[in-house]
Each structure stands twice: as C-alpha cells, then as structure tokens.
Design a protein around this motif. Sequence first.
Motif, short mmCIF file in Angstrom:
data_model
loop_
_atom_site.label_atom_id
_atom_site.label_comp_id
_atom_site.label_asym_id
_atom_site.label_seq_id
_atom_site.Cartn_x
_atom_site.Cartn_y
_atom_site.Cartn_z
N LEU A 133 0.82 -1.21 0.00
CA LEU A 133 0.00 0.00 0.00
C LEU A 133 0.85 1.25 0.00
O LEU A 133 1.91 1.28 0.59
CB LEU A 133 -0.88 0.01 1.24
CG LEU A 133 -1.93 -1.11 1.26
CD1 LEU A 133 -2.67 -1.08 2.56
CD2 LEU A 133 -2.88 -0.94 0.11
N GLN A 134 0.37 2.22 -0.62
CA GLN A 134 1.05 3.52 -0.64
C GLN A 134 -0.03 4.57 -0.85
O GLN A 134 -0.33 4.97 -1.95
CB GLN A 134 2.05 3.52 -1.80
CG GLN A 134 2.78 4.80 -2.01
CD GLN A 134 3.62 5.18 -0.81
OE1 GLN A 134 3.98 4.33 -0.03
NE2 GLN A 134 3.88 6.44 -0.67
N SER A 135 -0.64 4.95 0.26
CA SER A 135 -1.72 5.93 0.08
C SER A 135 -1.34 7.26 0.70
O SER A 135 -0.52 7.35 1.61
CB SER A 135 -3.01 5.42 0.71
OG SER A 135 -2.75 4.89 1.97
N GLU A 136 -1.94 8.26 0.17
CA GLU A 136 -1.67 9.63 0.60
C GLU A 136 -3.02 10.28 0.84
O GLU A 136 -3.87 10.29 -0.03
CB GLU A 136 -0.92 10.33 -0.52
CG GLU A 136 -0.35 11.66 -0.15
CD GLU A 136 0.26 12.31 -1.37
OE1 GLU A 136 0.51 11.59 -2.36
OE2 GLU A 136 0.45 13.53 -1.36
N THR A 137 -3.19 10.77 2.05
CA THR A 137 -4.48 11.40 2.36
C THR A 137 -4.26 12.86 2.65
O THR A 137 -3.30 13.23 3.32
CB THR A 137 -5.13 10.77 3.60
OG1 THR A 137 -4.47 9.58 3.91
CG2 THR A 137 -6.59 10.55 3.37
N SER A 138 -5.14 13.63 2.21
CA SER A 138 -5.01 15.05 2.52
C SER A 138 -5.93 15.38 3.68
O SER A 138 -7.06 14.90 3.76
CB SER A 138 -5.36 15.91 1.30
OG SER A 138 -6.61 15.53 0.78
N VAL A 139 -5.39 16.14 4.59
CA VAL A 139 -6.15 16.48 5.79
C VAL A 139 -6.40 17.97 5.84
O VAL A 139 -5.71 18.75 5.19
CB VAL A 139 -5.41 16.02 7.05
CG1 VAL A 139 -5.41 14.51 7.12
CG2 VAL A 139 -4.03 16.55 7.05
#
Lengths: 128, 526
Positions: free
Chosen positions: B520-526
Amino acid sequence: MSFVPGQPVTAVVQRIEIQKLRQGNNLILGFSIGGGIDQDPGQNPFSEDKTDKGIYVTRITPGGPADVAGLMMGDKIMQVNGWDMTMVTHDKARKRLTKKNEDVVRLLVTRKSLEEAVKHSMGTYHKQ
Amino acid sequence: MDNESTYSGYSYKSSHSRSSRKHRERRDRHRSKSRDSSIRADKSVIIQPPGEPLLDAESTRGDDRDDNWGETTTVVTGTSVDSISNEDLTRISKDLEDSSPLECRRYLSPALGAILGLFSLITPLAFLALPQLLWRDTLDPCGTPCEGLYISLAFKLLILLISTWALFLRPPRATLPRFFVFRCLLLALVFLFVASYWLFYGVRVLEPRETDYRGIVGYAASLVDALLFIQYLALVLLEVRHLQPAFCLKVVRTTDGVSRFYNVGHLSIQRAAVWVLDQYYSDFPVYNPALLNLPKSILTKKMSAFKVYNLGEENNTNNSTGQSRAMIAAAARRRDNSHNEYYYEEAEVERRVRKRKARLVVAVEEAFTHIKRHQEEDAATSSPKHPREVMDPREAAQAIFAPMARAMQKYLRATRQQSYHTMESIINHLQFCITHNMTPKAFLERYLIAGPTLQYLDNSRGRQWTLVSEEPVTASLRRGQVFCLRRLDFSLVVTVTPLPFLRLGEVFIDPKSHKFVMKLQSETSV
C-alpha cells in the motif's frame, strides 16, 4: 531519524500550531500525509531510513494553514495534540488530525535540518 | 617431446612382470634414440636467431674457433624443427601400426574364457551321460522325478547359454596393460568350482560306480545352479558395480587445453582409462596441430630485438656470459608490446575467416540451387525436345562441386583444416548430403564446426595409447589421483575427484499457504 527497536526515540522537534480552516462543512489543514505501519515504507521519498513507518508530510497546499504555520514538505510528524504518531496506521493518523471538535492541532515535527542546526549551534557554543 | 613417446608396435606394457616391462622400455628407448639421430641427420640445420645462443652450453666453448660452426651446431628452435620431426614420427608410427599383425596376446584371454566356459557347460551333460554309458545295467531306474530334473536342467542350461552369449561373447574393445582383476577372479572361481565338482564326481561316483541315478542327476543340477550364480556374480562385478557414479574425472588435453568432466563409478585405473578414451573419441574436438602456435610475426619480433656480433676474440667465454646477462636485463627492461600485436593479429585472422566463411556459404547455396531431385511424374510432362539428363548422386555431386571448390579450399586454408578434408572426401560428403535431401547448411556443418575425433578416423586399425600412472593400474580410483594417457604428439591428463556426499532434506509446503498482499502507498489530505 532511525530508531533502535525497544529504546526510546529521541529527536529534535519543532512545535507547530496549525489553525484549522473552515471550508464549507469541513475543517481542513492544507497538507497531505503518507506512511503508517500498514503501508510500504520503501516508497517513502522523504525518509532517510527506508524502514521508517512514520507519518510524513507529502504535500502542502501553498497558502494554506499548514504553510502559514511553517510546516514543510518531508517533515515527520511525531505527535499530534499529545498523541503519538510514530506507530500508527495511516487511517488512525488521518483520524487524529481531522477531529471535528478540535480547531487547533499542535504538532511536533522533526526534520533533518533541525538536527544539523542544533549541532551547529552547540558546536559554536563549545568553541567559545 | 619426441624423446618421451614410445612408438614401437607393442608399446602397451606387458601383463606379466615388472622386469620384463622395464626391459621392454629400455629396448624402446634405445630404438627411439637411434631413430632420433637418424631423423636429425636428414634435415638441414636451422640457425637460431641471436638471443639465445649465448646462454647455450655449446657456444661457450669459444676456444674452439671453428669456421664451419654452422654445420656442426644443432640447436632446437621453435616451430620448424618440430613440424618436420612430427611428420616423420607420424609416418613411422603409421607404418608400425599398419604392419603389426594380429596380436596373439589380444586373443589369449577370450580364448581361455571360451575354453573354460565350454568345459563348464558340457560338464553337467557329462555327469549325466557317463553313468549311462559305463554301467547302465546296474543303475536304479528312476522315473518321474528324474524327468522333472531333466527338464529343469535343460532349461537352466539354455538360459546359461543365452546369457553367456549375451554377456561374454562380445568382441573385446580394448587390451589392458595388466590383468583385469575381476575377470581373472571369475575365471579362477569357475575353474575351482568345476574342478572340485569333477573331483567329487570322480571319487564318489565313478570309482564306486554309484547306482543312485537320481542323486547323480540332482548333483548335475546343483552344478548348473552354481554356474548360474557365478554368472550372476560376474554380471554384478563386471557390469553393474561401476554404474553408480562415484567420481568425477577431469580430462584435459595437454596441447590445446580442451577439457571435459565425466562421472564414473568405482573402476580400476585401467578400466577408467578405457572408458575415458571411449568418451574422448566422441566428445573432444579433433586435435589440429596447425592451430596451436602463435603467429610467427609475434614470436620472432620478440627475439630479434638485439643482434650481437662476435668480432675476432679468442677468449670470449667470460665476455659472452657477461653479455648474455646484459642482454637479459635489457630485454626485461624493454617494454613488451607483443600482446598488442597478438590482439590485432587475432582480430585480423577472425575477420578473414568470417569473410571466407560468408563466401563459402553463398557459393554452396548457389551450387545447391542447380540441381533438384528428379520426380517420376516430371518425365511425362517434360518435353521431348529438352530431355533433362538424369544423373545418379555421384555425378550430381561432381557437377555441383566445381563452382564451390575454390571457396571451400580457401575457407579450409583459413581455418587450417585442409589436411583433414581431401577433395575426394568432400565429394563423398556432398553425394551423401544430396542423397539424403540435406540443405546446404547441413552440408556445411561438417566443415564449419570442428567435429569430434571419431569423425576423422578410419576404423581400419586400432589406436595405440600409453597409460602413465604413478600407482599400479589395477588399483581402484581414489581421490586426488592423476594419470596420463599418452599418444605420440599429445596426452590427456586425468584428475580424479570424488563426487560430494549429498544430504537431501525435505520441506513440506501446504498448497494453501501461498498468499499475497498488495503493497500500500496511500496519501491522504487532511
């Protein structure tokens, strides 16, 4: 930023306080995170140690609250409002940052340049 | 190299005693020495380029100022002398090999075995027949049991006969220098058995004129059983025991370094040598002496750097040694560029060979397009005005050989193979290929790749090899042994290493245990 498993982690950190911005129904901070203990650490472009599963700042929207507060791309987030972020899953990290009842998040972040700056200043101190 | 080889007709060591073998060796050496001197007297003397003679013992006798020193000094040089003497040697050895008659020694052992085998086969029949012939009247009548025994005896003898024919009546392929231990053991065992049976028979049956015929038949049957068991023993010792691989033999040819690895079982050195030679003839590419030497241009350039002239000095013994030392030092200091020249020379040769190969391939392809197989139905359709000449393969081969002959000859010259292929053999091969519908590429396979030695051999005569070993050749193979198989101009060095002991472990994998997860390689914006 490498750690010895079982030993306490020591790092030079910077305290950053971000005021959340209200956009419609959401409170946004203006940056993106990557990493977590359930993710693949080898693909992290910002970490020195490719086994580091910490939370890193991957993108900052220019002019957003994080940018204003002084957060920089590539920072590793160590604590959020007192909660530890070095051993959390990606989802947990997201949740800690986006709590609806908080307006302010106080982060402890670390980056490489901080260490060097401290070493520098300590060095000049010793010379004196 | 010339002096070491033995080139008499019976150069394999005698099987009888060490002293006779030594005597034979001495005799061979004498013969070889006398031959050598006669060879050397024939050819002209080659004068060595200056560089070496100051180190030679002969030149240091400077007092002996001889004006015709050119005639009396014989010095061995690099290539020319060896090539002449090699031709002489091969010619002489060929004569000897042709003229060596059928060796009696070669057939002694099979003859002995055959006599013994025959004797042991007729023994049971003799056991049965003799009482019947000599004292038939007094024998106890013996009905059904005897007949049963007769039948079993007959079948066992038949099986014995067939298996003897299958196993032992094969023409021997090699003569070994010493006794073949197992075979001698078996012959001795058979002789012992049969002799003791005859002894017992003579004492207990013939003398007192035994009347119990059934016992005699049983006795004969037991002899046949014993013979069958001996044959089983022979099968195991001679054929089966050496099948399980135990050693790895590394065989290296001394002249050009071609090497192969073979796995063999427990054998004696002489049997292993025979086995290696069998593989040699079909695995090793043929030995081509013309391919060995560095081009002369490189070698001579190195040697002729300094020319030294002796101008009228009487005592130049000391000076010559002093000069030689100076020359060695100078040669060592001089920068050696011969590797450079070797590299370019080799590249040039390779380019030339490739060019000629291309010309050859094109010529052959074109030549093959000139003929085609004559179909029977064509005869009906072809017009009577242009009757096509129908040829047999030989004529067809000769017809298309002409356009490719020149290209073929040039290619063979470039790869130094011209001594192995005469025009006759090329036409024969062409005829063979045409008969079997081969393509030009299949025809050329024989000339483009250096084939195994067997391909160039005519089977008219046997091959002479000498086994050189520090241990007795009937000893079995062991770790670290080295023995040589010598022929006139090259030898094969064989090194023995045991195969490693294998410890095989086991790991069981459940087929259901193969599971995968996505990285997995996820990027979430907060």
